[in-house]
Design a protein around this motif. Structure first.
Motif, PDB file in Angstrom:
ATOM      1  N   MET A   1      41.579  42.479  37.800  1.00 38.65           N
ATOM      2  CA  MET A   1      41.383  43.119  39.091  1.00 38.65           C
ATOM      3  C   MET A   1      39.892  43.115  39.437  1.00 38.65           C
ATOM      4  O   MET A   1      39.061  43.466  38.603  1.00 38.65           O
ATOM      5  N   SER A   2      39.571  42.726  40.666  1.00 39.24           N
ATOM      6  CA  SER A   2      38.169  42.673  41.050  1.00 39.24           C
ATOM      7  C   SER A   2      37.581  44.076  41.099  1.00 39.24           C
ATOM      8  O   SER A   2      38.301  45.074  41.216  1.00 39.24           O
ATOM      9  N   LEU A   3      36.257  44.148  41.028  1.00 43.96           N
ATOM     10  CA  LEU A   3      35.576  45.443  41.029  1.00 43.96           C
ATOM     11  C   LEU A   3      35.862  46.231  42.300  1.00 43.96           C
ATOM     12  O   LEU A   3      36.067  47.447  42.257  1.00 43.96           O
ATOM     13  N   ILE A   4      35.872  45.532  43.450  1.00 39.79           N
ATOM     14  CA  ILE A   4      36.085  46.246  44.711  1.00 39.79           C
ATOM     15  C   ILE A   4      37.503  46.804  44.801  1.00 39.79           C
ATOM     16  O   ILE A   4      37.726  47.925  45.266  1.00 39.79           O
ATOM     17  N   VAL A   5      38.488  46.043  44.301  1.00 42.01           N
ATOM     18  CA  VAL A   5      39.872  46.529  44.293  1.00 42.01           C
ATOM     19  C   VAL A   5      40.000  47.739  43.382  1.00 42.01           C
ATOM     20  O   VAL A   5      40.635  48.737  43.732  1.00 42.01           O
ATOM     21  N   GLU A   6      39.375  47.673  42.199  1.00 35.23           N
ATOM     22  CA  GLU A   6      39.420  48.799  41.265  1.00 35.23           C
ATOM     23  C   GLU A   6      38.722  50.016  41.866  1.00 35.23           C
ATOM     24  O   GLU A   6      39.199  51.154  41.718  1.00 35.23           O
ATOM     25  N   LYS A   7      37.613  49.802  42.567  1.00 34.25           N
ATOM     26  CA  LYS A   7      36.880  50.908  43.204  1.00 34.25           C
ATOM     27  C   LYS A   7      37.752  51.598  44.250  1.00 34.25           C
ATOM     28  O   LYS A   7      37.856  52.832  44.274  1.00 34.25           O
ATOM     29  N   VAL A   8      38.386  50.805  45.093  1.00 39.24           N
ATOM     30  CA  VAL A   8      39.253  51.374  46.129  1.00 39.24           C
ATOM     31  C   VAL A   8      40.439  52.084  45.488  1.00 39.24           C
ATOM     32  O   VAL A   8      40.840  53.170  45.920  1.00 39.24           O
ATOM     33  N   ARG A   9      40.990  51.494  44.440  1.00 40.39           N
ATOM     34  CA  ARG A   9      42.117  52.109  43.742  1.00 40.39           C
ATOM     35  C   ARG A   9      41.760  53.495  43.233  1.00 40.39           C
ATOM     36  O   ARG A   9      42.508  54.459  43.428  1.00 40.39           O
TER      37      ARG A   9
END
Length: 278
Positions: A1-9
């Motif tokens: 999972m990309s960093l931005i996706v993990e951040k939003v999650r």
């Protein structure tokens, strides 16, 4: 999972835990319908009274009662007769599902379009669920239909979050990845909050677990196969799944190579089932 996706999650999970992102609630009429259905002393007349307060829902319940799927001998013209034909449990599940449609609307055009797409796909899958349930299980078609309608309920709060965060809303690729990674656990949380029965409460996460082990066919199996059939012939990742790796087919006693749409009888039934929800 990309960093931005993990951040939003993480942001969405934190927002839900801190009540900054409120989970959706069932429409009032659906809550009242389920309350009546759960009351051991309730009767058909009481249920008809509750549904009768919503003219649009009443008309749709009458339409369901007159559906070719039910092979009725004579047409029904009033709500009370429709509820008598369907019974309390069937009416409750179908009314709950139909009432949920109003939740899939938003003020932003982009989000509204996505929500309507989710509802449209869920309605199609619910129709397939109804037919699969009748032909391959002894489970309840009304319950299977509701399972199909709720399987992506977890998308709602994610899109609500995106509506308040334009950067995410305008990055459709990232938003799609967030939805793919998060809608299932959020969906389970919503259904648990709503007090849905155990056989439906984990549909959002179970239907995407293609190697899931279970003692016998259940509603999650039906949704899994219905969802995959819905994406046949599309470019979606769900259209590329190897059915031979999906355990739900075996539990339903289905040939993984079958295409339901190729069966004239089943195809006609699926069209009739989908018409119930549109």
């Amino acid at each position: 999972m990309s960093l931005i996706v993990e951040k939003v999650r993480q942001e969405i999970i934190t927002a839900i835990k801190n009540d900054r992102l409120v989970l959706p609630t069932l429409p009032e009429v659906a809550l009242r319908v389920r309350e009546v259905a759960d009351d051991p002393n309730a009767d058909l007349e009481k249920l008809a009274q509750v549904i009768g307060n919503d003219a649009a829902l009443s008309a749709r319940i009458v339409r369901v009662a007159n559906s070719p799927l039910l092979r009725a001998s004579r047409p029904i013209e009033d709500l009370k007769a429709a509820v008598m034909r369907l019974g309390i449990a069937y009416t409750s599940n179908i009314a709950t599902g139909l009432a949920m449609e109003q939740m899939f609307q938003a003020t932003s055009d982009l989000v509204d379009m996505r929500m309507r797409d989710v509802w449209s796909r869920s309605s199609e899958i619910a129709g397939i669920c109804h037919v699969l349930c009748k032909h391959y299980t002894r489970l309840r078609p009304d319950q299977a239909t509701l399972a199909g309608l709720i399987h992506k309920i977890g998308v709602l709060p994610i899109l609500t979050y995106a509506e308040e965060n334009p950067a995410l809303l305008n990055d459709s690729l990232t938003l799609d990845k967030v939805i793919d990674n998060l809608h299932a656990p959020i969906g389970d949380l919503i259904l648990k909050t709503w007090g849905f029965p155990e056989e439906l409460a984990h549909i959002p996460s179970q239907h995407v677990d293609f190697t899931r082990q279970a003692p016998k066919a259940d509603y999650a199996d039906i949704v899994t196969v219905a969802m995959l059939q819905s994406y046949v012939g599309t470019d979606s990742p769900m259209g590329q799944v190897d059915y031979h790796q999906v355990t739900a087919f075996e539990r339903l006693g289905m040939d993984p190579d079958i295409q339901l749409a190729e069966s004239e009888d089943l195809s006609a039934e699926m069209e009739a089932a989908m018409a119930l929800l549109n």
